[in-house]
Design an enzyme around this catalytic site. Structure first.
Site, PDB file in Angstrom:
ATOM      1  CE  LYS A  98      -1.221  -0.204   5.046  1.00  0.00           C
ATOM      2  NZ  LYS A  98      -0.171   0.829   5.566  1.00  0.00           N
TER       3      LYS A  98
ATOM      4  NE  ARG B 186      -1.273   1.984  13.654  1.00  0.00           N
ATOM      5  CZ  ARG B 186      -0.625   1.335  12.688  1.00  0.00           C
ATOM      6  NH1 ARG B 186      -0.986   0.059  11.992  1.00  0.00           N
ATOM      7  NH2 ARG B 186       0.437   2.090  12.380  1.00  0.00           N
TER       8      ARG B 186
ATOM      9  NE  ARG C  74       9.801  -6.237   3.108  1.00  0.00           N
ATOM     10  CZ  ARG C  74       8.815  -5.761   4.143  1.00  0.00           C
ATOM     11  NH1 ARG C  74       9.043  -5.204   5.304  1.00  0.00           N
ATOM     12  NH2 ARG C  74       7.764  -4.972   3.607  1.00  0.00           N
TER      13      ARG C  74
ATOM     14  NE  ARG D  47      13.468  -4.929   8.834  1.00  0.00           N
ATOM     15  CZ  ARG D  47      12.646  -4.336   9.159  1.00  0.00           C
ATOM     16  NH1 ARG D  47      12.771  -3.166   9.728  1.00  0.00           N
ATOM     17  NH2 ARG D  47      11.437  -4.458   8.651  1.00  0.00           N
TER      18      ARG D  47
ATOM     19  NE  ARG E 224       5.413  -6.819  11.527  1.00  0.00           N
ATOM     20  CZ  ARG E 224       6.126  -6.505  10.506  1.00  0.00           C
ATOM     21  NH1 ARG E 224       7.306  -7.603  10.170  1.00  0.00           N
ATOM     22  NH2 ARG E 224       6.031  -5.462   9.722  1.00  0.00           N
TER      23      ARG E 224
END
Ligand SMILES: [Zn+2]
Length: 219
Positions: free
Chosen positions: A15, A89, A128, A161, A172
């Protein structure tokens, strides 16, 4: 009337990329809630000092205070359209935002929900990599460093990471879904929600986003 949008979507849904493209093509201003809060704290404004107190003590910033900061930022943007990113949120935040917008004669025109299956997100984020020295970003599949584990730019060590590990991402996402389900329902009931299949190529997603935004202008 300026176009005012809310972008929703889990981490890794792209997004941010779509917001950037829409800013370039439609001249909208992106208001990322995290950035807006940081700017206000940095500026040392009265409201920024209040936010800083909560942040420094590790407490949650109350909804009304966040909404106040966001509304002030919306006011600064003026007649240019905008994209709210990262806020609201929760459903109470959405209600607080709606009340503040209505009081000023403003409204949210559309909420774009960038949807992507968890497994796709976990796979994308799992690829990533980042340079531990200069912060350059890589992807094992799409943009690997020339030498595995070594940064092209500075020769530093390229690492994954902790936040990008599958179990962490899965957690998450669970938190995100639990928190935003009532928000999705809130905007759906008000006829503002547009579901977007974000697992397609970014160019295709962009076409869909543009069509929705152009449709708002025509309405
Ligand atoms: Zn580097």
């Amino acid at each position: 009337m300026p176009t005012r949008l809310i972008f929703m979507g889990p981490p890794g849904s792209g997004k941010g990329t779509q917001a950037a493209r829409l800013m370039d093509s439609a001249g909208l201003v992106q208001l990322s809630s995290g950035q807006v809060m940081r700017d206000e704290i940095k500026a040392g404004s009265a409201i920024g000092k209040k936010v800083a107190q909560y942040v420094e003590s590790g407490g949650l910033v109350p909804d009304e205070l966040i909404t106040g900061v966001i509304l002030a930022a919306v006011e600064k943007v003026g007649d240019r359209g905008l994209i709210l990113d990262g806020f609201p949120r929760t459903a109470p935040q959405a209600e607080s935002l709606a009340a503040g917008m209505t009081a000023r004669g403003w409204k949210i025109d559309a909420v774009l929900d960038f949807q992507m299956p968890d497994e796709v997100i976990i796979e994308r984020i799992g690829g990533r990599r980042v340079c531990s020295d200069c912060g350059a970003t890589y992807n094992t599949e799409f943009l690997p460093p020339k030498v595995e584990g070594v940064c092209d730019a500075c020769g530093g060590k390229v690492i994954q990471r902790k936040d990008d590990l599958p179990d962490v991402v899965r957690n998450r996402l669970e938190t995100y879904r639990a928190q935003t389900a009532p928000l999705v329902q809130y905007y759906s009931e008000r006829g503002l929600l547009h579901n977007i299949d974000a697992s397609r190529h970014a160019d295709e997603v962009q076409v869909t986003v543009r069509r929705i935004v152009d449709g708002l202008g025509a309405a």
